[in-house]
Design a protein around this motif. Sequence first.
Motif, short mmCIF file in Angstrom:
data_model
loop_
_atom_site.label_atom_id
_atom_site.label_comp_id
_atom_site.label_asym_id
_atom_site.label_seq_id
_atom_site.Cartn_x
_atom_site.Cartn_y
_atom_site.Cartn_z
N HIS A 40 0.87 -1.18 0.00
CA HIS A 40 0.00 0.00 0.00
C HIS A 40 0.91 1.23 0.00
O HIS A 40 1.78 1.37 0.88
CB HIS A 40 -0.88 -0.02 1.25
CG HIS A 40 -2.04 0.93 1.20
ND1 HIS A 40 -1.88 2.28 1.16
CD2 HIS A 40 -3.37 0.71 1.18
CE1 HIS A 40 -3.07 2.87 1.13
NE2 HIS A 40 -3.99 1.92 1.13
N HIS A 41 0.72 2.10 -0.99
CA HIS A 41 1.59 3.26 -1.14
C HIS A 41 1.68 4.09 0.15
O HIS A 41 2.76 4.56 0.54
CB HIS A 41 1.05 4.13 -2.29
CG HIS A 41 1.87 5.34 -2.57
ND1 HIS A 41 3.05 5.30 -3.27
CD2 HIS A 41 1.67 6.65 -2.25
CE1 HIS A 41 3.54 6.53 -3.36
NE2 HIS A 41 2.73 7.36 -2.75
N LEU A 42 0.55 4.26 0.83
CA LEU A 42 0.56 5.08 2.04
C LEU A 42 1.25 4.39 3.20
O LEU A 42 1.80 5.04 4.08
CB LEU A 42 -0.88 5.48 2.42
CG LEU A 42 -1.55 6.41 1.42
CD1 LEU A 42 -2.95 6.76 1.89
CD2 LEU A 42 -0.74 7.69 1.20
N GLY A 66 3.86 2.65 2.72
CA GLY A 66 5.24 2.99 2.39
C GLY A 66 5.62 4.33 2.99
O GLY A 66 6.60 4.46 3.72
N HIS A 67 4.80 5.36 2.71
CA HIS A 67 5.07 6.69 3.28
C HIS A 67 5.12 6.64 4.81
O HIS A 67 6.01 7.20 5.44
CB HIS A 67 3.97 7.68 2.86
CG HIS A 67 4.19 8.28 1.50
ND1 HIS A 67 5.31 9.00 1.17
CD2 HIS A 67 3.40 8.30 0.39
CE1 HIS A 67 5.22 9.43 -0.08
NE2 HIS A 67 4.07 9.00 -0.58
N LEU A 68 4.12 5.98 5.38
CA LEU A 68 3.96 5.93 6.84
C LEU A 68 5.19 5.33 7.53
O LEU A 68 5.60 5.78 8.59
CB LEU A 68 2.74 5.05 7.14
CG LEU A 68 2.17 5.04 8.52
CD1 LEU A 68 1.50 6.37 8.76
CD2 LEU A 68 1.16 3.93 8.66
N VAL A 97 1.00 13.49 4.96
CA VAL A 97 0.63 14.65 4.15
C VAL A 97 1.25 14.55 2.77
O VAL A 97 2.39 14.94 2.56
CB VAL A 97 1.04 15.98 4.83
CG1 VAL A 97 -0.06 16.49 5.74
CG2 VAL A 97 2.34 15.84 5.63
N SER A 98 0.48 14.02 1.83
CA SER A 98 1.00 13.87 0.47
C SER A 98 0.15 14.68 -0.49
O SER A 98 -0.72 15.46 -0.08
CB SER A 98 1.02 12.40 0.09
OG SER A 98 -0.29 11.94 -0.08
N GLY A 99 0.38 14.46 -1.79
CA GLY A 99 -0.40 15.18 -2.78
C GLY A 99 -1.84 14.71 -2.84
O GLY A 99 -2.73 15.46 -3.21
N THR A 112 8.98 12.56 -0.56
CA THR A 112 8.20 12.35 -1.78
C THR A 112 8.37 10.89 -2.22
O THR A 112 9.12 10.13 -1.62
CB THR A 112 8.64 13.32 -2.89
OG1 THR A 112 10.05 13.34 -2.90
CG2 THR A 112 8.14 14.73 -2.62
N ASP A 113 7.66 10.51 -3.28
CA ASP A 113 7.62 9.11 -3.69
C ASP A 113 9.01 8.55 -3.98
O ASP A 113 9.85 9.23 -4.57
CB ASP A 113 6.72 8.95 -4.92
CG ASP A 113 5.27 9.25 -4.57
OD1 ASP A 113 4.96 9.33 -3.36
OD2 ASP A 113 4.47 9.40 -5.49
N ASN A 114 9.23 7.30 -3.58
CA ASN A 114 10.54 6.68 -3.76
C ASN A 114 10.43 5.16 -3.63
O ASN A 114 9.43 4.65 -3.10
CB ASN A 114 11.51 7.23 -2.71
CG ASN A 114 11.08 6.88 -1.29
OD1 ASN A 114 11.40 5.81 -0.79
ND2 ASN A 114 10.28 7.75 -0.66
ZN ZN Z 1 3.21 9.37 -2.37
#
Ligand code: ZN
Length: 334
Positions: free
Chosen positions: A110-112, A114-116, A135-137, A297-299
């Motif tokens: 899940h992309h979020l 990943g961020h989390l 807090v993403s786009g 940001t995304d990576n």
């Molecule tokens: Zn993202």
Amino acid sequence: MLVLGVESSCDETGVALYDSARGLLAHALHSQIAMHNDYGGVVPELASRDHIRRVLPLTRRVLAESGHALSELDGIAYTQGPGLAGALLVGAGMARALAYSLGVPAVGVHHLEGHLLSPLISDTPPEFPFVALLVSGGHTQLMHVAGVGRYALLGETLDDAAGEAFDKTAQLLGLGYPGGPALSKLAEAGDATRYMLPRPMLYSGDFDFSFSGLKTAVLTLVKKAGPEAAADIAAAFQAAAVDVLVGKSLAACVHSGAKRLVVAGGVGANRRLRAQLSAEAARRGIEVFYPRLEFCTDNGAMIAYAGAQRLAHAAPDLAFAVKPRWELAALDAV
Ligand code: ZN
Ligand code: KG4
């Protein structure tokens, strides 16, 4: 466990190699920002085609930099969603095919998540539990995080995401895409006290957000004050958005008794947000953790990391499950 991570959900192709014993070994990124800039936003079809061009060269680069061969991989993680369907399919297709050919498991992340979990890619990671401000786009959420996969939503935006508000405001001020970094740069030259913008829902008593009214207030202000006031307007917008994000995040920590706050997602790169959050949190005895700037940001690193956590606890790929309760109508058509 050596895990390759592939991110392709939006406008960045990211690939990374994470080792659960040694940490992050290598990561590479290609941003499509310049390509989409002419259009004022992401063009999904162009994004998919560019991911196709980039994903294998980036994978080769990461392997070469780390000194590892494909045959050494123990698993492959890819962003399964949310994101642009065509873009996601590039990473998913490549990761699944590669995993199948190597005989190793693949895991959709899940992309979020990943961020989390991105602030945990660190020599001094925060311990669980913590409150996370995402807090993403595309998303603005406050979560209580008790462990990997143990996420409770405390509140979220009712309309625009924080990054989206930065992007739309930047557009109103004639700045390029994505607007967040350009707007915050312009704001540094502005006077944040010249104009007063609303702090939507700051005292709503919950952990939800609303940013669309703020954008409308900016539009009215731009019409009234004119383009020469752009730096002061940018500063006023940033101050309002940051006040709300800081106020709500600290209230969520106090509410849940958390002593640690984690910030993730593109807007987490914002300097004013970082400075104000760290200062106000310190006053309340709360420690704030940020991802490395390049991982806001995304990576691919965050996907490799989250995938490694999931693969470490996943049932072996050969496992099968029976379904004691199974609706006939739930079957997929052939
Ligand atoms: Zn993202
Ligand atoms: O997490 P991310 O790369 O993409 C999504 O998953 O959505 O976040 C991108 C968002 C964009 O809206 C961008 O304008 C914003 O993060 N952003 C910033 C800054 N750097 C990126 N917003 C405010 N200040 C920044 N320095």
